[in-house]
Design a protein around this motif. Structure first.
Motif, PDB file in Angstrom:
ATOM      1  N   ASN A 241       0.839  -1.209   0.000  1.00  0.00           N
ATOM      2  CA  ASN A 241       0.000   0.000   0.000  1.00  0.00           C
ATOM      3  C   ASN A 241       0.868   1.250   0.000  1.00  0.00           C
ATOM      4  O   ASN A 241       2.100   1.182   0.104  1.00  0.00           O
ATOM      5  CB  ASN A 241      -0.949   0.002   1.203  1.00  0.00           C
ATOM      6  CG  ASN A 241      -0.182  -0.186   2.498  1.00  0.00           C
ATOM      7  OD1 ASN A 241       0.834   0.483   2.731  1.00  0.00           O
ATOM      8  ND2 ASN A 241      -0.622  -1.124   3.323  1.00  0.00           N
ATOM      9  N   PHE A 242       0.202   2.358  -0.099  1.00  0.00           N
ATOM     10  CA  PHE A 242       0.874   3.635  -0.213  1.00  0.00           C
ATOM     11  C   PHE A 242       1.776   3.939   0.988  1.00  0.00           C
ATOM     12  O   PHE A 242       2.860   4.498   0.825  1.00  0.00           O
ATOM     13  CB  PHE A 242      -0.187   4.730  -0.385  1.00  0.00           C
ATOM     14  CG  PHE A 242       0.390   6.101  -0.445  1.00  0.00           C
ATOM     15  CD1 PHE A 242       1.070   6.533  -1.582  1.00  0.00           C
ATOM     16  CD2 PHE A 242       0.264   6.961   0.632  1.00  0.00           C
ATOM     17  CE1 PHE A 242       1.614   7.807  -1.633  1.00  0.00           C
ATOM     18  CE2 PHE A 242       0.805   8.238   0.589  1.00  0.00           C
ATOM     19  CZ  PHE A 242       1.482   8.655  -0.544  1.00  0.00           C
ATOM     20  N   GLU A 243       1.346   3.519   2.171  1.00  0.00           N
ATOM     21  CA  GLU A 243       2.132   3.792   3.382  1.00  0.00           C
ATOM     22  C   GLU A 243       3.469   3.040   3.326  1.00  0.00           C
ATOM     23  O   GLU A 243       4.481   3.548   3.793  1.00  0.00           O
ATOM     24  CB  GLU A 243       1.356   3.385   4.644  1.00  0.00           C
ATOM     25  CG  GLU A 243       0.224   4.332   5.003  1.00  0.00           C
ATOM     26  CD  GLU A 243      -0.944   4.252   4.026  1.00  0.00           C
ATOM     27  OE1 GLU A 243      -1.199   3.155   3.484  1.00  0.00           O
ATOM     28  OE2 GLU A 243      -1.560   5.310   3.759  1.00  0.00           O
ATOM     29  N   ASP A 244       3.455   1.849   2.755  1.00  0.00           N
ATOM     30  CA  ASP A 244       4.710   1.100   2.610  1.00  0.00           C
ATOM     31  C   ASP A 244       5.710   1.861   1.744  1.00  0.00           C
ATOM     32  O   ASP A 244       6.910   1.869   2.019  1.00  0.00           O
ATOM     33  CB  ASP A 244       4.454  -0.268   1.945  1.00  0.00           C
ATOM     34  CG  ASP A 244       3.714  -1.233   2.865  1.00  0.00           C
ATOM     35  OD1 ASP A 244       3.577  -0.915   4.068  1.00  0.00           O
ATOM     36  OD2 ASP A 244       3.282  -2.296   2.372  1.00  0.00           O
ATOM     37  N   ILE A 245       5.193   2.477   0.687  1.00  0.00           N
ATOM     38  CA  ILE A 245       6.109   3.239  -0.187  1.00  0.00           C
ATOM     39  C   ILE A 245       6.690   4.399   0.576  1.00  0.00           C
ATOM     40  O   ILE A 245       7.902   4.635   0.562  1.00  0.00           O
ATOM     41  CB  ILE A 245       5.394   3.860  -1.410  1.00  0.00           C
ATOM     42  CG1 ILE A 245       4.433   2.883  -2.065  1.00  0.00           C
ATOM     43  CG2 ILE A 245       6.415   4.375  -2.416  1.00  0.00           C
ATOM     44  CD1 ILE A 245       3.673   3.525  -3.227  1.00  0.00           C
ATOM     45  N   ALA A 246       5.803   5.136   1.216  1.00  0.00           N
ATOM     46  CA  ALA A 246       6.241   6.329   1.930  1.00  0.00           C
ATOM     47  C   ALA A 246       7.299   5.956   2.968  1.00  0.00           C
ATOM     48  O   ALA A 246       8.348   6.609   3.066  1.00  0.00           O
ATOM     49  CB  ALA A 246       5.040   7.006   2.604  1.00  0.00           C
ATOM     50  N   ALA A 247       7.041   4.882   3.685  1.00  0.00           N
ATOM     51  CA  ALA A 247       7.990   4.451   4.714  1.00  0.00           C
ATOM     52  C   ALA A 247       9.317   4.051   4.079  1.00  0.00           C
ATOM     53  O   ALA A 247      10.390   4.465   4.508  1.00  0.00           O
ATOM     54  CB  ALA A 247       7.403   3.279   5.496  1.00  0.00           C
ATOM     55  N   ALA A 248       9.227   3.276   3.008  1.00  0.00           N
ATOM     56  CA  ALA A 248      10.441   2.758   2.384  1.00  0.00           C
ATOM     57  C   ALA A 248      11.270   3.880   1.774  1.00  0.00           C
ATOM     58  O   ALA A 248      12.498   3.884   1.851  1.00  0.00           O
ATOM     59  CB  ALA A 248      10.083   1.737   1.310  1.00  0.00           C
ATOM     60  N   LEU A 249      10.580   4.824   1.137  1.00  0.00           N
ATOM     61  CA  LEU A 249      11.313   5.860   0.425  1.00  0.00           C
ATOM     62  C   LEU A 249      11.568   7.080   1.294  1.00  0.00           C
ATOM     63  O   LEU A 249      12.087   8.092   0.835  1.00  0.00           O
ATOM     64  CB  LEU A 249      10.567   6.246  -0.859  1.00  0.00           C
ATOM     65  CG  LEU A 249      10.324   5.066  -1.813  1.00  0.00           C
ATOM     66  CD1 LEU A 249       9.528   5.518  -3.016  1.00  0.00           C
ATOM     67  CD2 LEU A 249      11.638   4.430  -2.247  1.00  0.00           C
TER      68      LEU A 249
ATOM     69  N   ASP B  70       4.085  14.831  -0.283  1.00  0.00           N
ATOM     70  CA  ASP B  70       3.969  14.143  -1.569  1.00  0.00           C
ATOM     71  C   ASP B  70       5.105  13.149  -1.734  1.00  0.00           C
ATOM     72  O   ASP B  70       6.262  13.459  -1.451  1.00  0.00           O
ATOM     73  CB  ASP B  70       4.070  15.174  -2.711  1.00  0.00           C
ATOM     74  CG  ASP B  70       2.702  15.574  -3.205  1.00  0.00           C
ATOM     75  OD1 ASP B  70       1.705  15.103  -2.621  1.00  0.00           O
ATOM     76  OD2 ASP B  70       2.635  16.348  -4.171  1.00  0.00           O
ATOM     77  N   VAL B  71       4.748  11.993  -2.184  1.00  0.00           N
ATOM     78  CA  VAL B  71       5.796  11.055  -2.582  1.00  0.00           C
ATOM     79  C   VAL B  71       6.041  11.276  -4.073  1.00  0.00           C
ATOM     80  O   VAL B  71       5.178  11.039  -4.898  1.00  0.00           O
ATOM     81  CB  VAL B  71       5.371   9.596  -2.335  1.00  0.00           C
ATOM     82  CG1 VAL B  71       6.458   8.651  -2.812  1.00  0.00           C
ATOM     83  CG2 VAL B  71       5.082   9.392  -0.861  1.00  0.00           C
ATOM     84  N   THR B  72       7.187  11.796  -4.369  1.00  0.00           N
ATOM     85  CA  THR B  72       7.485  12.097  -5.769  1.00  0.00           C
ATOM     86  C   THR B  72       8.717  11.335  -6.212  1.00  0.00           C
ATOM     87  O   THR B  72       9.215  10.474  -5.502  1.00  0.00           O
ATOM     88  CB  THR B  72       7.723  13.607  -5.962  1.00  0.00           C
ATOM     89  OG1 THR B  72       8.709  14.017  -5.018  1.00  0.00           O
ATOM     90  CG2 THR B  72       6.448  14.392  -5.753  1.00  0.00           C
ATOM     91  N   GLY B  73       9.205  11.652  -7.367  1.00  0.00           N
ATOM     92  CA  GLY B  73      10.416  11.003  -7.855  1.00  0.00           C
ATOM     93  C   GLY B  73      10.088   9.769  -8.650  1.00  0.00           C
ATOM     94  O   GLY B  73       9.012   9.185  -8.517  1.00  0.00           O
ATOM     95  N   GLY B  74      11.038   9.374  -9.493  1.00  0.00           N
ATOM     96  CA  GLY B  74      10.826   8.294 -10.454  1.00  0.00           C
ATOM     97  C   GLY B  74      10.330   7.002  -9.838  1.00  0.00           C
ATOM     98  O   GLY B  74       9.283   6.470 -10.225  1.00  0.00           O
ATOM     99  N   MET B  75      11.060   6.475  -8.837  1.00  0.00           N
ATOM    100  CA  MET B  75      10.701   5.160  -8.314  1.00  0.00           C
ATOM    101  C   MET B  75       9.374   5.203  -7.580  1.00  0.00           C
ATOM    102  O   MET B  75       8.554   4.293  -7.715  1.00  0.00           O
ATOM    103  CB  MET B  75      11.818   4.636  -7.405  1.00  0.00           C
ATOM    104  CG  MET B  75      11.602   3.230  -6.909  1.00  0.00           C
ATOM    105  SD  MET B  75      11.319   1.982  -8.229  1.00  0.00           S
ATOM    106  CE  MET B  75      12.992   1.382  -8.533  1.00  0.00           C
ATOM    107  N   ALA B  76       9.144   6.278  -6.822  1.00  0.00           N
ATOM    108  CA  ALA B  76       7.893   6.365  -6.064  1.00  0.00           C
ATOM    109  C   ALA B  76       6.692   6.394  -7.007  1.00  0.00           C
ATOM    110  O   ALA B  76       5.706   5.688  -6.794  1.00  0.00           O
ATOM    111  CB  ALA B  76       7.903   7.611  -5.181  1.00  0.00           C
ATOM    112  N   ALA B  77       6.797   7.182  -8.082  1.00  0.00           N
ATOM    113  CA  ALA B  77       5.697   7.266  -9.051  1.00  0.00           C
ATOM    114  C   ALA B  77       5.481   5.914  -9.708  1.00  0.00           C
ATOM    115  O   ALA B  77       4.343   5.468  -9.915  1.00  0.00           O
ATOM    116  CB  ALA B  77       6.006   8.335 -10.096  1.00  0.00           C
ATOM    117  N   LYS B  78       6.578   5.253 -10.038  1.00  0.00           N
ATOM    118  CA  LYS B  78       6.508   3.941 -10.679  1.00  0.00           C
ATOM    119  C   LYS B  78       5.810   2.941  -9.754  1.00  0.00           C
ATOM    120  O   LYS B  78       4.917   2.192 -10.172  1.00  0.00           O
ATOM    121  CB  LYS B  78       7.951   3.480 -10.991  1.00  0.00           C
ATOM    122  CG  LYS B  78       8.048   2.266 -11.860  1.00  0.00           C
ATOM    123  CD  LYS B  78       9.509   1.907 -12.172  1.00  0.00           C
ATOM    124  CE  LYS B  78      10.181   2.869 -13.127  1.00  0.00           C
ATOM    125  NZ  LYS B  78      11.369   2.288 -13.801  1.00  0.00           N
TER     126      LYS B  78
END
Lengths: 245, 245
Positions: free
Chosen positions: B188-196, B203-211
């Motif tokens: 989920n989105f929270e996992d991305i935010a935590a990881a990145l 905002d979670v931005t940047g190439g990998m986050a958007a991908k």
């Protein structure tokens, strides 16, 4: 006012010599289009000595297919090479040409019925580009890959784009009657039969008859003419044979 | 069981040198695919040092377009050259690859929404071919021609083909956390935010986050891995990061 112009493969290539462009003929056609400055133009070209050699070599036709990816690619790549020459000739004269490769977009179902989504062509036209399509290989359910002719593309484009005029430039100056004179106008099936010397009760077959029958059903006037008629067609005149059902 | 495999442009080209294929990397990937013998496979590749150089030169991006046919053709032709190298590498290993050039089939409307009819891809897949698509130029209403990324194509294919598995092979071994360790799974989105390393409120931005956000919405498990993970992915394992929303 949308115009579709078909350039026959025999016009722009030397049909007897493998992968040989008829450069003077191609450049004359490109100059005529550049000078005419027609807006909302789509160009379709045939295979000439590019597609046909490879299709024949692999035994592929509009109905007989191949599941050999190398064969499919050989036919398609040859057509992209010819298309590249066409784009170069027109592009050098600042006609805003861009390629649309039918293999990427078209498909036939089991009955041979063609699907040819026109999203890309419509958007490009509307943005001022001149899309250039060509005879090509085509995915065909149950057959693998078969051939899609430039003529079939013209018919589909005319309907899908609601075209106002269609020009078919081939090596003959129009539809010829049995005395080799150009028939000025064809309005129905009986005219074709009469012109081509077939009785109403027999099948009218053969390349030109089939082509004319398809053009009769377009819903837009079509003109069949030789290279010497191209300038006249582009300026709104009616060179060669006018076909309007 | 339909599989979509994305080969990043940075994997198969030397991104710093104009129009330079990384042939050993490309051949390794092609051999892995040939050896795995995966059925119902679609391949998508990025632009690497082909598309990007030309797009940058002409100031064209996914949102900023051009009405210059020469510029559109320069970008598209470069991508077809790279696609030709990819097809050669796979074809030499008897993977039944055939090209699908997105410029011929795709279009964006005024809002940037993508249309990508899949008639050709579906029919080719069903006939046993491996369609190979790529980042490309794309007709864009109001903008002329913009860029269509390989990642956007992957997302569209996954939905349109109801894909079962998606593999994204890039130069990193997976989604990396702030310590450069591979995150094994993102749900989920929270996992991305935590990881990145982004807070939930920013905002979670940047190439990998958007991908990763796009891959979360696929409706199919996606795997992000490096070239060393390709063989494992093709044999059904979960190398790198598994993303499943």
């Amino acid at each position: 006012m949308t115009t579709i112009l078909k350039l026959g493969g025999s016009v722009i290539t030397d049909k007897g010599r493998r992968e040989t462009v008829d450069l003077p003929a191609l450049e004359t056609a490109a100059s005529a289009v550049a000078d005419a400055g027609v807006e909302d133009l789509v160009i379709v070209h045939g295979g000439g000595s590019y597609g046909h050699f490879h299709a024949d070599e692999h035994g592929v036709s509009t109905t007989e297919g191949t599941h050999d990816a190398h064969a499919a690619r050989a036919i398609h790549d040859a057509m992209k090479r010819l298309n590249g020459h066409v784009l170069d000739a027109f592009g050098q004269r600042d006609v805003p040409v861009v390629p649309i490769h039918p293999f990427s977009v078209a498909a036939r179902d089991e009955t041979g019925t063609l699907s040819l989504p026109l999203d890309s062509v419509r958007t490009l036209l509307h943005e001022g580009f001149v899309p250039v399509l060509h005879g090509d290989a085509v995915a065909h359910a149950g057959e693998g890959v078969t051939i899609l002719s430039g003529d079939e593309i013209v018919v589909r484009l005319a309907a899908g784009l609601d075209a106002d005029r269609v020009g078919v430039c081939s090596t003959v100056p129009g539809v010829l009657d049995t005395n080799d004179d150009v028939v000025p106008e064809i309005q129905n099936f009986e005219d074709i039969a009469a012109a081509l010397g077939a009785s109403e009760s027999t099948d009218v077959t053969g390349g030109m008859a089939a082509k004319v029958r398809a053009l009769l059903d377009l819903g837009a006037p079509a003109h069949v003419f030789g290279p010497e008629g191209l300038e006249a067609f582009l300026s709104g005149e009616s060179p060669g044979t006018k076909i309007e059902g």
